[in-house]
Design a protein around this motif. Structure first.
Motif, short mmCIF file in Angstrom:
data_model
loop_
_atom_site.label_atom_id
_atom_site.label_comp_id
_atom_site.label_asym_id
_atom_site.label_seq_id
_atom_site.Cartn_x
_atom_site.Cartn_y
_atom_site.Cartn_z
N PHE A 79 17.17 -16.20 20.07
CA PHE A 79 17.24 -16.90 21.35
C PHE A 79 18.29 -18.01 21.34
O PHE A 79 19.09 -18.12 22.27
N ILE A 80 18.32 -18.82 20.30
CA ILE A 80 19.26 -19.94 20.24
C ILE A 80 20.69 -19.43 20.14
O ILE A 80 21.59 -19.92 20.84
N GLY A 81 20.93 -18.44 19.32
CA GLY A 81 22.27 -17.87 19.23
C GLY A 81 22.73 -17.26 20.54
O GLY A 81 23.89 -17.40 20.93
N ARG A 82 21.81 -16.58 21.22
CA ARG A 82 22.15 -16.00 22.52
C ARG A 82 22.46 -17.09 23.54
O ARG A 82 23.37 -16.95 24.36
N PHE A 83 21.71 -18.20 23.50
CA PHE A 83 21.94 -19.31 24.42
C PHE A 83 23.28 -19.98 24.15
O PHE A 83 24.02 -20.31 25.08
N VAL A 84 23.64 -20.17 22.87
CA VAL A 84 24.93 -20.76 22.51
C VAL A 84 26.07 -19.84 22.96
O VAL A 84 27.09 -20.30 23.51
N LEU A 85 25.91 -18.55 22.73
CA LEU A 85 26.93 -17.59 23.15
C LEU A 85 27.12 -17.60 24.66
O LEU A 85 28.25 -17.58 25.16
N LEU A 86 26.02 -17.69 25.41
CA LEU A 86 26.11 -17.77 26.87
C LEU A 86 26.79 -19.06 27.31
O LEU A 86 27.60 -19.05 28.26
N SER A 87 26.52 -20.16 26.63
CA SER A 87 27.16 -21.45 26.98
C SER A 87 28.66 -21.38 26.74
O SER A 87 29.45 -21.81 27.60
N ILE A 88 29.08 -20.86 25.59
CA ILE A 88 30.51 -20.73 25.29
C ILE A 88 31.19 -19.81 26.30
O ILE A 88 32.29 -20.12 26.80
N LEU A 89 30.54 -18.71 26.62
CA LEU A 89 31.11 -17.77 27.59
C LEU A 89 31.25 -18.43 28.97
O LEU A 89 32.25 -18.21 29.66
N SER A 90 30.29 -19.25 29.37
CA SER A 90 30.37 -19.94 30.66
C SER A 90 31.51 -20.95 30.69
O SER A 90 32.24 -21.05 31.69
N VAL A 91 31.69 -21.69 29.59
CA VAL A 91 32.79 -22.68 29.53
C VAL A 91 34.13 -21.97 29.58
O VAL A 91 35.06 -22.40 30.30
#
Length: 118
Positions: A79-91
């Motif tokens: 979950f945390i890795g997926r959330f970080v990946l989504l944050s980087i992709l959004s930026v």
């Protein structure tokens, strides 16, 4: 729910009993053609098949009721890795959208000089 190791909804015990009685019938037919004392061994073969059948039916290996089904819980361990990946992709998406806005949509359009006839 189908149990593992079954064919057409029946377990291997049914097939073992069917094979036992087919072999018993075949052996009884062959021994009935014999002469003398061998002819009466049909009775022994039949009673042996009855005893084996009773042992298999009265002393089953598995329980009659299947074990209760346990509820499967799905846990997202990433979950945390997926959330970080989504944050980087959004930026990165917002950065690319900003660069696209600056260089393509807001591209300056310069006025052409007017030629004055002399």
């Amino acid at each position: 729910m189908r149990m593992p190791g079954t064919v057409l909804g029946v377990g291997p015990g049914v097939f073992i009993l069917a094979l036992l009685w087919v072999l018993t019938l075949l052996l009884c037919v062959l021994l009935s053609r014999a002469s003398g004392l061998a002819r009466f061994s049909v009775i022994l073969v039949f009673f042996a098949a009855v005893i084996i059948t009773l042992a298999l039916v009265l002393f089953p290996r598995a329980s009659e009721l299947p074990p209760p089904a346990t509820e499967i819980k799905i846990v997202d361990t990433f979950f945390i890795g997926r959330f970080v990946l989504l944050s980087i992709l959004s930026v990165v998406f917002l950065g690319c959208l900003f660069v696209f806005l600056i260089h393509h949509i807001m591209q300056p359009v310069y006025a052409k000089p007017i030629r004055v006839p002399s």
